[in-house]
Each structure stands twice: as structure tokens, then as C-alpha cells.
Design a protein around this motif. Structure first.
Motif, PDB file in Angstrom:
ATOM      1  N   PHE A   2      -1.234   4.633   3.646  1.00 47.86           N
ATOM      2  CA  PHE A   2      -1.794   3.806   2.586  1.00 47.86           C
ATOM      3  C   PHE A   2      -3.134   4.385   2.145  1.00 47.86           C
ATOM      4  O   PHE A   2      -4.086   4.378   2.915  1.00 47.86           O
ATOM      5  N   PRO A   4      -6.207   3.470   0.488  1.00 49.41           N
ATOM      6  CA  PRO A   4      -6.892   2.288  -0.045  1.00 49.41           C
ATOM      7  C   PRO A   4      -7.564   2.593  -1.380  1.00 49.41           C
ATOM      8  O   PRO A   4      -7.811   3.753  -1.696  1.00 49.41           O
ATOM      9  N   GLU A  20     -10.932  -2.817  -0.721  1.00 51.92           N
ATOM     10  CA  GLU A  20      -9.918  -3.110   0.293  1.00 51.92           C
ATOM     11  C   GLU A  20     -10.420  -4.066   1.373  1.00 51.92           C
ATOM     12  O   GLU A  20      -9.629  -4.661   2.088  1.00 51.92           O
ATOM     13  N   ILE A  30      -6.828  -5.498   3.075  1.00 52.03           N
ATOM     14  CA  ILE A  30      -6.119  -4.406   3.741  1.00 52.03           C
ATOM     15  C   ILE A  30      -5.419  -4.884   5.014  1.00 52.03           C
ATOM     16  O   ILE A  30      -4.387  -4.350   5.397  1.00 52.03           O
ATOM     17  N   GLN A  31      -5.936  -5.899   5.656  1.00 51.54           N
ATOM     18  CA  GLN A  31      -5.287  -6.410   6.860  1.00 51.54           C
ATOM     19  C   GLN A  31      -3.947  -7.052   6.516  1.00 51.54           C
ATOM     20  O   GLN A  31      -2.975  -6.915   7.259  1.00 51.54           O
ATOM     21  N   VAL A  34      -1.474  -4.196   6.164  1.00 47.94           N
ATOM     22  CA  VAL A  34      -1.087  -3.659   7.471  1.00 47.94           C
ATOM     23  C   VAL A  34      -0.163  -4.637   8.197  1.00 47.94           C
ATOM     24  O   VAL A  34       0.852  -4.234   8.776  1.00 47.94           O
ATOM     25  N   VAL A  45       0.761   3.129  11.209  1.00 46.52           N
ATOM     26  CA  VAL A  45       0.118   2.984   9.907  1.00 46.52           C
ATOM     27  C   VAL A  45      -1.060   3.948   9.850  1.00 46.52           C
ATOM     28  O   VAL A  45      -1.861   4.003  10.777  1.00 46.52           O
ATOM     29  N   LEU A  47      -4.312   4.897   7.530  1.00 47.99           N
ATOM     30  CA  LEU A  47      -5.179   4.479   6.427  1.00 47.99           C
ATOM     31  C   LEU A  47      -6.091   5.644   6.083  1.00 47.99           C
ATOM     32  O   LEU A  47      -6.843   6.115   6.936  1.00 47.99           O
ATOM     33  N   THR A  49      -9.238   7.152   4.452  1.00 45.82           N
ATOM     34  CA  THR A  49     -10.552   6.680   3.995  1.00 45.82           C
ATOM     35  C   THR A  49     -11.402   7.859   3.565  1.00 45.82           C
ATOM     36  O   THR A  49     -11.109   9.009   3.888  1.00 45.82           O
ATOM     37  N   MET A  56     -13.723  -0.333   7.026  1.00 46.28           N
ATOM     38  CA  MET A  56     -12.308  -0.491   7.353  1.00 46.28           C
ATOM     39  C   MET A  56     -12.030   0.043   8.760  1.00 46.28           C
ATOM     40  O   MET A  56     -11.307  -0.578   9.532  1.00 46.28           O
ATOM     41  N   GLU A  57     -12.600   1.178   9.105  1.00 45.03           N
ATOM     42  CA  GLU A  57     -12.429   1.719  10.456  1.00 45.03           C
ATOM     43  C   GLU A  57     -12.982   0.747  11.491  1.00 45.03           C
ATOM     44  O   GLU A  57     -12.344   0.484  12.512  1.00 45.03           O
TER      45      GLU A  57
END
Length: 88
Positions: A2, A4, A20, A30-31, A34, A45, A47, A49, A56-57
Motif C-alpha cells: 500500500f 499511502p 493517512e 491507514i489502520q 490494514v 502488509v 506500507l 513511506t 505511521m511507523e
């Protein structure tokens, strides 16, 4: 995989939040993505970035100290909300 949203035409609500990571009810957008992927059977998954997008991380990272403190205090009911597992 994905990718973002980037810095495209639609700006985030404010410059302090990545698109996101904008909250929808009680968790970032974003959650939800997922969680839907995991519930449909996807086992891994990725992601993608960019530099400087740590939010997000950090969101999906494990908070060992917090989880251990909650276990020690017997707060098992709220522990799943702090887990890194997207299905919690």
C-alpha cells in the motif's frame, strides 16, 4: 503493498498530520486499510513511506514498555488496543 497518500492535490486537514494518519472515529485511516487487508486473508502488509513520515511507523510499532506496564497493573482489558497487531 500500500503506497499511502503523498503530498498530492488534496491537503491534509493541517500540516501537522499526514493524510493517512487522520483519525476516523478512534483510529487512523491507514489502520482501517490494514485491518481490512488482514481480515480478507492477507498475511503480510507492506506500507511504503517517505523520509520524515515516522508517524505511521510509530503507530504500528510495538510499545513493549507500555504493554508490560499494563500487564503488570492487570489492565488486560485495554491491552489489545495497545497491541501492534492490526486485528486488535
Amino acid at each position: 503493498m500500500f503506497p499511502p497518500p503523498g503530498s498530492g492535490r488534496v491537503p491534509a486537514r493541517d500540516e501537522g498530520h499526514a493524510k493517512e494518519m487522520l483519525p476516523l472515529v478512534d483510529k487512523p485511516l491507514i489502520q482501517y486499510v490494514v485491518e481490512e487487508a488482514v481480515s480478507s486473508g492477507i498475511e503480510e502488509v507492506v506500507l511504503v513511506t517517505g523520509r520524515g513520515k515516522r508517524a505511521m511507523e510509530d503507530h504500528f510499532d510495538v510499545a513493549f514498555e507500555l504493554e508490560e506496564e499494563l500487564k503488570a497493573k492487570g489492565k488486560h482489558k485495554i491491552l489489545p488496543r495497545c497491541s501492534a497487531s492490526p486485528s486488535s
